[in-house]
Design a protein around this motif. Structure first.
Motif, PDB file in Angstrom:
ATOM      1  N   ARG A  13      81.493  87.621  37.174  1.00  0.00           N
ATOM      2  CA  ARG A  13      82.112  86.785  38.490  1.00  0.00           C
ATOM      3  C   ARG A  13      82.003  87.906  39.485  1.00  0.00           C
ATOM      4  NH1 ARG A  13      83.373  81.825  37.457  1.00  0.00           N
ATOM      5  NH2 ARG A  13      84.172  81.162  35.663  1.00  0.00           N
ATOM      6  N   ASP A  45      81.484  72.106  34.927  1.00  0.00           N
ATOM      7  CA  ASP A  45      82.104  71.007  35.706  1.00  0.00           C
ATOM      8  C   ASP A  45      81.519  69.848  36.463  1.00  0.00           C
ATOM      9  OD1 ASP A  45      83.924  72.932  35.056  1.00  0.00           O
ATOM     10  OD2 ASP A  45      84.812  73.548  36.777  1.00  0.00           O
ATOM     11  N   MET A  49      88.106  71.234  30.824  1.00  0.00           N
ATOM     12  CA  MET A  49      87.761  72.058  32.120  1.00  0.00           C
ATOM     13  C   MET A  49      87.692  71.182  33.390  1.00  0.00           C
ATOM     14  SD  MET A  49      85.779  75.352  31.150  1.00  0.00           S
ATOM     15  CE  MET A  49      86.845  76.824  30.332  1.00  0.00           C
ATOM     16  N   GLY A  50      87.674  71.549  34.470  1.00  0.00           N
ATOM     17  CA  GLY A  50      87.336  70.636  35.753  1.00  0.00           C
ATOM     18  C   GLY A  50      88.364  71.452  36.806  1.00  0.00           C
ATOM     19  N   ARG A  51      87.936  72.243  37.490  1.00  0.00           N
ATOM     20  CA  ARG A  51      88.597  72.845  38.483  1.00  0.00           C
ATOM     21  C   ARG A  51      88.842  72.129  39.670  1.00  0.00           C
ATOM     22  NH1 ARG A  51      90.155  77.891  40.065  1.00  0.00           N
ATOM     23  NH2 ARG A  51      89.445  78.699  38.223  1.00  0.00           N
ATOM     24  N   GLU A 110      91.801  70.329  33.846  1.00  0.00           N
ATOM     25  CA  GLU A 110      92.839  71.621  34.214  1.00  0.00           C
ATOM     26  C   GLU A 110      93.288  71.666  35.674  1.00  0.00           C
ATOM     27  OE1 GLU A 110      90.459  75.022  33.707  1.00  0.00           O
ATOM     28  OE2 GLU A 110      88.779  74.219  34.781  1.00  0.00           O
ATOM     29  N   HIS A 144      87.567  77.454  26.650  1.00  0.00           N
ATOM     30  CA  HIS A 144      86.190  77.634  26.479  1.00  0.00           C
ATOM     31  C   HIS A 144      85.235  77.328  25.483  1.00  0.00           C
ATOM     32  CE1 HIS A 144      88.169  80.445  29.147  1.00  0.00           C
ATOM     33  NE2 HIS A 144      87.161  80.685  29.881  1.00  0.00           N
ATOM     34  N   ARG A 193      82.432  75.452  26.646  1.00  0.00           N
ATOM     35  CA  ARG A 193      81.357  76.094  27.114  1.00  0.00           C
ATOM     36  C   ARG A 193      80.390  77.076  26.124  1.00  0.00           C
ATOM     37  NH1 ARG A 193      83.948  79.353  32.423  1.00  0.00           N
ATOM     38  NH2 ARG A 193      83.366  81.259  31.003  1.00  0.00           N
TER      39      ARG A 193
HETATM   40  O1  F6P Z   1      82.535  77.434  35.390  1.00  0.00           O
HETATM   41  C1  F6P Z   1      83.745  76.770  35.852  1.00  0.00           C
HETATM   42  C2  F6P Z   1      84.798  76.817  34.820  1.00  0.00           C
HETATM   43  O2  F6P Z   1      84.405  76.149  33.785  1.00  0.00           O
HETATM   44  C3  F6P Z   1      86.126  76.050  35.265  1.00  0.00           C
HETATM   45  O3  F6P Z   1      86.345  74.802  34.968  1.00  0.00           O
HETATM   46  C4  F6P Z   1      87.021  76.933  34.749  1.00  0.00           C
HETATM   47  O4  F6P Z   1      88.261  77.066  35.448  1.00  0.00           O
HETATM   48  C5  F6P Z   1      86.589  78.126  34.709  1.00  0.00           C
HETATM   49  O5  F6P Z   1      85.145  78.026  34.569  1.00  0.00           O
HETATM   50  C6  F6P Z   1      86.986  79.237  33.888  1.00  0.00           C
HETATM   51  O6  F6P Z   1      86.245  80.404  33.631  1.00  0.00           O
HETATM   52  P1  F6P Z   1      86.675  81.745  33.172  1.00  0.00           P
HETATM   53  O7  F6P Z   1      87.756  81.844  32.225  1.00  0.00           O
HETATM   54  O8  F6P Z   1      85.476  82.305  32.500  1.00  0.00           O
HETATM   55  O9  F6P Z   1      86.702  82.758  34.457  1.00  0.00           O
END
Ligand code: F6P
Length: 343
Positions: A73, A128, A170-172, A223, A273, A276
């Motif tokens: 990131r 997401d 997930m789903g910010r 989330e 996770h 993902r």
């Molecule tokens: O990619 C988006 C996401 O899946 C969000 O839903 C979640 O908040 C975030 O990634 C968490 O990512 P990490 O813990 O890898 O930083």
């Protein structure tokens, strides 16, 4: 023939390797390009760390989860002289065009680099599914299937124990995963960021359901969902390089509050996770492949400052600005369909 750079940024996502494979395969076979993969997202561009991508280094990856390039990131615009360092790396490696594969943050950096003169073609990625300009992002369907499988399993244990089970997905910003897996898994309540919820109303729905003879319930919560009388639930640990707090924990609160208010025994599961990781499903392999082919064709044609997008059943190119204006929130009609089955 040109030299094309690739990178994967942000959270990983099932289908990233399908995109990489498609860009490389079409880039070499149809356009005779050289392909260069930067390691760990923008971090690899800043550090000028890259590998040559060939048939050999990208074979056998279509079905593999994660990304062979690694991701991070890292935000070049959060670092002293980051933009200049990124551009210098690209020039040093003779990169004619860059294909960043990522979500709002990675593509946001791509747009700023495009403004600074870098040739970019973005590929949208996020489980997401909240990027505007495209109907779906790859990775989303796989995440929905994983969450649905988990709900199926939680259903049987909820039923055996007469419990309420809260499942956090997930789903910010948006409740796409929650709404889809909630519909597919037969959830009794779905809570999404777009609709702050009243905890007493949630409990009432469960009370009504249990009053008609049902002895267990499944509550799906994104989330980023919030109580109408409280702030979003975050974990300790500050923010990432793009200023995002770490979400998670709304299910813990729901477990406690539902049991306290209704007297129904309640448990929660945070899928995290797991959603993902692992192998992409067929849909995401195909979508990732189509995006990869469209991206390398766009770069070859000199069509820059754009992102590949799924519109209906067609792959199109949309300006990066369209994708980055605002998150794509859940369709109200989809939520209303899920609501038919609440309580
Ligand atoms: O990619 C988006 C996401 O899946 C969000 O839903 C979640 O908040 C975030 O990634 C968490 O990512 P990490 O813990 O890898 O930083």
């Amino acid at each position: 023939m040109a030299r094309i750079g690739l990178l994967t940024g942000g959270g990983d996502c099932p289908g990233l390797n399908a995109v990489i494979r498609a860009v490389v395969r079409k880039g070499i076979n149809a356009h005779s390009h050289d392909l260069v993969g930067f390691r760990h997202g923008w971090a690899g561009v800043l550090a000028n760390e890259a590998v040559e991508l060939t048939h050999a280094t990208t074979s056998g990856i279509l079905h593999r989860g994660g990304t062979i390039l690694g991701t991070s990131r890292t935000n070049p615009y959060g670092e002293e002289g980051g933009e200049a360092r990124a551009i210098a790396s690209l020039e040093e490696r003779g990169i004619d065009a860059l294909i960043p594969i990522g979500g709002e943050d990675t593509l946001g950096v791509a747009r700023r680099l495009a403004d600074a003169g870098v040739n970019v073609v973005g590929v949208p990625k996020t489980i997401d599914n909240d990027l505007a300009g495209t109907d779906f992002t790859f990775g989303f369907q796989t995440a929905v299937q994983i969450a649905t499988d988990a709900i199926d399993r939680l259903h049987t244990t909820a039923e055996s124990h007469n419990r309420v089970i809260v499942v956090e997905v997930m789903g910010r910003h948006a409740g796409w995963i929650a709404a889809y897996c909630g519909l597919a898994g037969g959830a009794d309540v779905v809570l999404v960021p777009e609709r702050p919820f009243d905890i007493e109303e949630v409990c009432d729905r469960l009370r009504r359901r249990h009053a008609t003879g049902r002895t267990f319930s499944i509550v799906v919560v994104a989330e980023g969902a919030t109580r109408s009388d409280a702030d979003v639930q975050t974990q300790d640990g500050g923010t990432d390089a793009f200023g995002h707090v770490r979400l998670g924990g709304i299910a813990v609160e729901l477990e406690h509050e539902i049991e306290r208010r209704t007297g129904f025994e309640t448990r929660m599961t945070i899928l995290g996770h797991v959603q993902r990781g692992g192998t992409p499903n067929a849909y995401d392999r195909v979508l990732g492949t189509r995006f990869g082919v469209a991206a390398i064709d766009a770069a070859t044609a000199g069509n820059f400052g754009v992102m590949t997008a799924l519109r209906g059943t067609d792959i199109e190119l949309v300006p990066l600005d369209v994708a980055l204006k605002a998150p794509k929130l859940l369709d109200a009609s989809l939520f209303e369909t899920a609501e038919v089955f609440f309580g």
